[in-house]
Design a protein around this motif. Structure first.
Motif, PDB file in Angstrom:
ATOM      1  N   SER A  79      28.980  10.142 -18.551  1.00  0.00           N
ATOM      2  CA  SER A  79      29.540  10.853 -17.396  1.00  0.00           C
ATOM      3  C   SER A  79      29.131  10.159 -16.106  1.00  0.00           C
ATOM      4  N   LEU A  80      30.063  10.027 -15.188  1.00  0.00           N
ATOM      5  CA  LEU A  80      29.761   9.407 -13.901  1.00  0.00           C
ATOM      6  C   LEU A  80      28.832  10.288 -13.064  1.00  0.00           C
ATOM      7  N   ALA A  81      28.681  11.547 -13.465  1.00  0.00           N
ATOM      8  CA  ALA A  81      27.816  12.487 -12.727  1.00  0.00           C
ATOM      9  C   ALA A  81      26.501  12.738 -13.469  1.00  0.00           C
ATOM     10  N   SER A  82      26.248  12.022 -14.553  1.00  0.00           N
ATOM     11  CA  SER A  82      25.103  12.339 -15.422  1.00  0.00           C
ATOM     12  C   SER A  82      23.758  12.198 -14.717  1.00  0.00           C
ATOM     13  N   LEU A  83      22.793  12.989 -15.208  1.00  0.00           N
ATOM     14  CA  LEU A  83      21.403  12.922 -14.723  1.00  0.00           C
ATOM     15  C   LEU A  83      20.530  12.363 -15.858  1.00  0.00           C
ATOM     16  N   THR A  84      19.229  12.231 -15.601  1.00  0.00           N
ATOM     17  CA  THR A  84      18.333  11.638 -16.611  1.00  0.00           C
ATOM     18  C   THR A  84      18.374  12.452 -17.908  1.00  0.00           C
ATOM     19  N   ARG A  85      18.557  11.755 -19.014  1.00  0.00           N
ATOM     20  CA  ARG A  85      18.724  12.416 -20.314  1.00  0.00           C
ATOM     21  C   ARG A  85      18.538  11.402 -21.426  1.00  0.00           C
ATOM     22  N   ILE A  86      18.591  11.900 -22.660  1.00  0.00           N
ATOM     23  CA  ILE A  86      18.474  11.008 -23.810  1.00  0.00           C
ATOM     24  C   ILE A  86      19.856  10.438 -24.150  1.00  0.00           C
ATOM     25  N   LYS A  87      19.887   9.181 -24.534  1.00  0.00           N
ATOM     26  CA  LYS A  87      21.143   8.546 -24.929  1.00  0.00           C
ATOM     27  C   LYS A  87      20.908   7.729 -26.208  1.00  0.00           C
ATOM     28  N   THR A  88      22.000   7.423 -26.897  1.00  0.00           N
ATOM     29  CA  THR A  88      21.956   6.553 -28.068  1.00  0.00           C
ATOM     30  C   THR A  88      22.512   5.195 -27.665  1.00  0.00           C
ATOM     31  N   LEU A  89      21.789   4.134 -27.980  1.00  0.00           N
ATOM     32  CA  LEU A  89      22.255   2.793 -27.605  1.00  0.00           C
ATOM     33  C   LEU A  89      23.448   2.361 -28.458  1.00  0.00           C
ATOM     34  N   THR A  90      24.326   1.567 -27.858  1.00  0.00           N
ATOM     35  CA  THR A  90      25.420   0.980 -28.638  1.00  0.00           C
ATOM     36  C   THR A  90      24.876  -0.189 -29.462  1.00  0.00           C
ATOM     37  N   ASP A 104      17.749  -4.251 -35.778  1.00  0.00           N
ATOM     38  CA  ASP A 104      17.267  -3.052 -36.471  1.00  0.00           C
ATOM     39  C   ASP A 104      15.950  -2.530 -35.923  1.00  0.00           C
ATOM     40  N   ALA A 105      15.167  -3.428 -35.309  1.00  0.00           N
ATOM     41  CA  ALA A 105      13.862  -3.013 -34.776  1.00  0.00           C
ATOM     42  C   ALA A 105      13.987  -2.408 -33.375  1.00  0.00           C
ATOM     43  N   VAL A 106      15.172  -2.519 -32.760  1.00  0.00           N
ATOM     44  CA  VAL A 106      15.368  -1.946 -31.419  1.00  0.00           C
ATOM     45  C   VAL A 106      15.547  -0.434 -31.559  1.00  0.00           C
ATOM     46  N   PRO A 107      14.801   0.361 -30.786  1.00  0.00           N
ATOM     47  CA  PRO A 107      14.976   1.814 -30.906  1.00  0.00           C
ATOM     48  C   PRO A 107      16.437   2.224 -30.702  1.00  0.00           C
ATOM     49  N   ARG A 108      16.831   3.317 -31.372  1.00  0.00           N
ATOM     50  CA  ARG A 108      18.212   3.808 -31.218  1.00  0.00           C
ATOM     51  C   ARG A 108      18.354   4.676 -29.991  1.00  0.00           C
ATOM     52  N   HIS A 109      17.274   5.342 -29.612  1.00  0.00           N
ATOM     53  CA  HIS A 109      17.368   6.332 -28.533  1.00  0.00           C
ATOM     54  C   HIS A 109      16.549   5.910 -27.318  1.00  0.00           C
ATOM     55  N   VAL A 110      17.020   6.346 -26.169  1.00  0.00           N
ATOM     56  CA  VAL A 110      16.370   6.012 -24.898  1.00  0.00           C
ATOM     57  C   VAL A 110      16.464   7.214 -23.972  1.00  0.00           C
ATOM     58  N   LEU A 111      15.596   7.221 -22.968  1.00  0.00           N
ATOM     59  CA  LEU A 111      15.783   8.126 -21.828  1.00  0.00           C
ATOM     60  C   LEU A 111      16.285   7.251 -20.693  1.00  0.00           C
ATOM     61  N   ASP A 123       0.840  -1.216   0.000  1.00  0.00           N
ATOM     62  CA  ASP A 123       0.000   0.000   0.000  1.00  0.00           C
ATOM     63  C   ASP A 123       0.864   1.250   0.000  1.00  0.00           C
ATOM     64  N   GLY A 124       0.628   2.122  -0.945  1.00  0.00           N
ATOM     65  CA  GLY A 124       1.318   3.406  -0.960  1.00  0.00           C
ATOM     66  C   GLY A 124       2.727   3.371  -1.546  1.00  0.00           C
ATOM     67  N   VAL A 125       3.230   2.170  -1.854  1.00  0.00           N
ATOM     68  CA  VAL A 125       4.596   2.069  -2.418  1.00  0.00           C
ATOM     69  C   VAL A 125       4.620   2.723  -3.811  1.00  0.00           C
ATOM     70  N   GLU A 126       5.690   3.466  -4.067  1.00  0.00           N
ATOM     71  CA  GLU A 126       5.870   4.065  -5.396  1.00  0.00           C
ATOM     72  C   GLU A 126       7.088   3.442  -6.049  1.00  0.00           C
ATOM     73  N   THR A 127       7.061   3.365  -7.366  1.00  0.00           N
ATOM     74  CA  THR A 127       8.212   2.799  -8.070  1.00  0.00           C
ATOM     75  C   THR A 127       8.669   3.730  -9.191  1.00  0.00           C
ATOM     76  N   PHE A 128       9.964   3.694  -9.441  1.00  0.00           N
ATOM     77  CA  PHE A 128      10.566   4.469 -10.532  1.00  0.00           C
ATOM     78  C   PHE A 128      11.400   3.537 -11.390  1.00  0.00           C
ATOM     79  N   ASN A 129      11.117   3.515 -12.684  1.00  0.00           N
ATOM     80  CA  ASN A 129      11.947   2.735 -13.607  1.00  0.00           C
ATOM     81  C   ASN A 129      13.262   3.460 -13.872  1.00  0.00           C
ATOM     82  N   LEU A 130      14.227   2.690 -14.318  1.00  0.00           N
ATOM     83  CA  LEU A 130      15.523   3.283 -14.661  1.00  0.00           C
ATOM     84  C   LEU A 130      15.492   4.016 -15.997  1.00  0.00           C
ATOM     85  N   ASP A 131      14.743   3.460 -16.954  1.00  0.00           N
ATOM     86  CA  ASP A 131      14.916   3.967 -18.318  1.00  0.00           C
ATOM     87  C   ASP A 131      13.704   3.661 -19.182  1.00  0.00           C
ATOM     88  N   GLU A 132      13.728   4.195 -20.402  1.00  0.00           N
ATOM     89  CA  GLU A 132      12.605   3.996 -21.332  1.00  0.00           C
ATOM     90  C   GLU A 132      13.089   4.190 -22.767  1.00  0.00           C
TER      91      GLU A 132
END
Ligand code: PGA
Length: 265
Positions: free
Chosen positions: A152-163, A178-185, A64-73
């Motif tokens: 960056s070891l200090a980075s905050l949430t942002r857009i990235k390009t997958l390897t 090829d069907a995997v998105p190139r970009h993520v948050l 009850d009341g627990v909140e969750t945050f995903n790492l990425d999208e």
């Protein structure tokens, strides 16, 4: 950093589930429901299954009341795509454990508001009181969340390009690289290291090299998961295969075998 080497992936899942349940229970008894950081990917699935099994058997805590945050999208998937990480975490964990969708958060990949998605996600985590325990996997290239080598070891949430490596690793969910998105948050490494307790899980031989680099290599953006070495409360839970390239294996086993009963992870 506490490195725990267990015989099987099932034991990794069981210990991770114990740890999550402890946090949820203490939140419930203090009247401040827990804030959990969740990871998608294959590795944490056994932990989520274990938590769901315990809840169904009536052995779990109240969520009850627990909140969750995903790492990425992923960025660029059609609305409601079943491989979006928000849809994935609901399907694989939060719906079954009874955490309602409005308390299940992920970075917002809506195209029109993408430039502000990172700062909005950072603000949402802060507004919830910060993440108490963050579950993490590790990429075969050493990435943490979708912070690819060079982040960056200090980075905050942002857009990235997958390897290319990550897109190949994740092709199993999309049919082809090829069907995997190139970009993520993704939460940044700086975001991740603000969580109170980092619980990294790795199983299987395919992760052995990345685990060794993260745990015993130099702290470097070349291996983003090495940022764990800078955090005061990290538990690395491994099966034998994922631990197989560690040099100090005997020492980690000795430390865990002698761990006092009163001390959790
Ligand atoms: P996996 O992914 O759990 O599916 O191996 C981990 C990761 O890429 O971070």
């Amino acid at each position: 950093m506490e490195v725990v080497v267990l015989d099987t992936p099932a034991e990794v899942a069981s210990l991770a589930a114990d740890t999550i349940e402890d946090v949820v229970r203490s939140g419930a008894s203090a009247g401040t429901p827990a804030v959990l950081g969740l990871a998608t990917g294959s590795t944490p699935l056994a932990t989520y299954d274990e938590l769901i099994r315990r809840a169904r058997d009536g052995r779990g805590p109240s969520y009850d009341g627990v909140e969750t945050f995903n790492l990425d999208e992923y960025v660029g998937l059609p609305d409601g795509h079943e491989q979006s990480y928000l849809a994935t975490i609901r399907r694989e964990f939060t719906d079954a454990i009874g955490i309602p969708p409005e308390r299940v958060h992920g970075p917002d990949p809506t195209a029109e508001t993408l430039p502000t998605a990172g700062e909005r996600y950072e603000a949402a985590i802060v507004a919830a009181g910060g993440i108490e325990v963050q579950i993490l996997g590790i990429g075969s290239d050493g990435h943490l969340a979708f912070n690819e080598p060079g982040s960056s070891l200090a980075s905050l949430t942002r857009i990235k390009t997958l390897t290319a490596t990550t897109r190949k690793d994740n092709a199993r969910f999309f049919g082809s690289p090829d069907a995997v998105p190139r970009h993520v948050l993704t939460q940044g490494l700086g975001t991740i290291t603000r969580a109170g307790h980092l619980l990294m899980l790795a199983t299987g031989e395919g992760k052995a090299e990345a685990v060794a680099a993260a745990v015993e290599g130099p702290v470097s953006a070349t291996c983003p998961a090495s940022v764990l070495q800078l955090h005061p409360h990290v538990s690395v839970l491994l099966d034998e295969a994922a631990a197989s390239r560690l040099v100090r294996l005997d020492y980690y086993r000795e430390v865990y075998a002698g761990k006092p009963d009163w001390q959790g992870l």
